[in-house]
Structure formats: C-alpha cells, structure tokens
Design an enzyme around this catalytic site. Structure first.
Site, PDB file in Angstrom:
ATOM      1  N   VAL A   7       0.868  -1.183   0.000  1.00  0.00           N
ATOM      2  CA  VAL A   7       0.000   0.000   0.000  1.00  0.00           C
ATOM      3  C   VAL A   7       0.896   1.222   0.000  1.00  0.00           C
ATOM      4  CG1 VAL A   7      -2.060  -0.961   1.106  1.00  0.00           C
ATOM      5  CG2 VAL A   7      -0.209  -0.094   2.528  1.00  0.00           C
ATOM      6  N   SER A   8       0.417   2.299  -0.602  1.00  0.00           N
ATOM      7  CA  SER A   8       1.190   3.540  -0.557  1.00  0.00           C
ATOM      8  C   SER A   8       0.963   4.184   0.801  1.00  0.00           C
ATOM      9  CB  SER A   8       0.751   4.487  -1.685  1.00  0.00           C
ATOM     10  OG  SER A   8      -0.567   4.926  -1.430  1.00  0.00           O
ATOM     11  N   THR A   9       1.682   5.228   1.078  1.00  0.00           N
ATOM     12  CA  THR A   9       1.584   5.872   2.396  1.00  0.00           C
ATOM     13  C   THR A   9       0.357   6.768   2.510  1.00  0.00           C
ATOM     14  OG1 THR A   9       3.141   7.491   1.531  1.00  0.00           O
ATOM     15  CG2 THR A   9       4.036   5.778   2.944  1.00  0.00           C
ATOM     16  N   THR A  10      -0.517   6.737   1.501  1.00  0.00           N
ATOM     17  CA  THR A  10      -1.699   7.620   1.529  1.00  0.00           C
ATOM     18  C   THR A  10      -2.882   6.972   2.253  1.00  0.00           C
ATOM     19  OG1 THR A  10      -2.274   6.809  -0.681  1.00  0.00           O
ATOM     20  CG2 THR A  10      -1.091   8.915  -0.560  1.00  0.00           C
ATOM     21  N   GLN A  25      -4.029   3.746   2.149  1.00  0.00           N
ATOM     22  CA  GLN A  25      -4.815   2.739   1.443  1.00  0.00           C
ATOM     23  C   GLN A  25      -5.030   1.531   2.344  1.00  0.00           C
ATOM     24  OE1 GLN A  25      -2.225   2.344  -2.024  1.00  0.00           O
ATOM     25  NE2 GLN A  25      -3.926   2.950  -3.319  1.00  0.00           N
TER      26      GLN A  25
END
Length: 198
Positions: free
Chosen positions: A17-20, A22
């Site tokens: 997962v990205s750090t945003t 998700q």
C-alpha cells in the site's frame, strides 16, 4: 544419505500500500484465501515509485525454484510496466512462477497465463520503441529549426558564474559552502570556473 523427499511447491504473497492510507486488509484477505499462510506474506507500505522496498527484497530472497509469487493486482508489484516485466522475467529465470489474483489470466505457471504475460512484454517493448522514435523525431525537427538538444550554454556574464569565480578566489570559503550558497552542484561549480570570458 541424501534427502530424496520431493520439495513442496509454496505460494508466497506480496502486498503493498502507498503511504496515503490505502487499505491493506483487502489484499491480505485475498492472499490468505489463495492459500498463503501469514508467515509467507511480505508487506511494504511505500509508494510504487519508491525504489527501496524492504518487504519486496525479503520476498525475493525467500522465493525458491518451484515457488509461486502471488500478488493481489499487477500495480502492487512493479513501479512501471517495464519494472514489472523485469521482475517476472527474473522470477522465470529462477524457476519461480507468478500469479495475479485480480488480473484474471495472468499466471505464468499455466501456458495461457504465460502467453498473456508475453503479450504484456511485447507491448512494453513496443511502447519503448515508440518513445525512442518520438524522441528522435522531436530532436530532428528541433535541429531542422536551428535548435540544438542538450544543456543550454552558459555565458561568462551569467551572475552565478561571476559569483562562483569571485568566491573561488577567497580561500577562506570551502567549495561546499560556495555550492550551498549558489545552490549548485560541485560539477556545475567546476564547469563555471572553466568558462572563459567573452
């Protein structure tokens, strides 16, 4: 005495997962449903563009000939289509299979799945050639209009060039301090010093 017990093929999972913020659970649930135990699921929390991914590095180290790497979706693995194909080709060379749960038909352990992936590889190569052709055509068009590609020429009258030369004469200032003040690299600094006056 040599162990002749046949090696059991393992499914090894990778999730990212990205750090945003998700959601990781969706991927983990899908990997577990595919029959992968928790201890063989490797995770990264980083954007796809990031080159350093410790989870992926550990996953690649764990994989052995006969294993199959399983991911939830193609964009979870590679930074780009080119990178994805490079990883899968490396796995193939090591005798490791590859399967994507959400991208139906991509499973290099089957003949049809391998064919689908080969189509991806061909499209990536086609895209690279198109980009090269467009770049060459663009440079040729620019040259025909009298423009030259590459770094623009810097004049000896450029304020940064003059300041770099002036500061270089002051032995109490280090090269690092000059570069930091002028916001230039060391290579640029030395290039500036070589520029002769007009």
């Amino acid at each position: 005495m040599t162990d002749t017990t046949p090696k059991t093929e393992r499914l090894i999972g990778y999730a990212r997962v990205s750090t945003t913020g998700q959601e990781l659970n969706l991927q983990l649930d899908a990997l577990k449903q595919a029959g992968i135990p928790d201890k063989l699921i490797f995770i990264d929390k980083a954007s796809g563009a990031k080159t350093e991914r410790p989870g992926l590095a550990a996953c690649m180290t764990e994989l052995q000939a006969g294993d199959t790497l399983v991911i939830w979706r193609l964009d979870r693995l590679g930074r780009s289509l080119k990178h994805l194909i490079e990883i899968v080709e490396e796995l193939k060379g090591r005798g490791v299979g590859f399967r994507s749960i959400s991208d139906g038909g991509i499973d290099t352990t089957t003949a049809s799945g391998e064919m689908v992936f080969n189509i991806f590889a061909t499209l990536a190569q086609f895209e690279r050639r198109l980009i090269q052709e467009r770049t060459q055509a663009g440079l040729k068009a620019a040259r025909s209009r009298g423009k030259k590609g590459g770094r623009p020429k810097i004049s000896a009258n450029d304020p940064k060039v003059q300041m770099a030369k002036k500061m270089s004469k002051n032995l109490s200032i280090s090269v690092g301090e000059i570069c930091s003040t002028l916001k230039i690299s060391r290579a640029t600094y030395y290039r500036f010093l070589k520029i002769k006056g007009e």
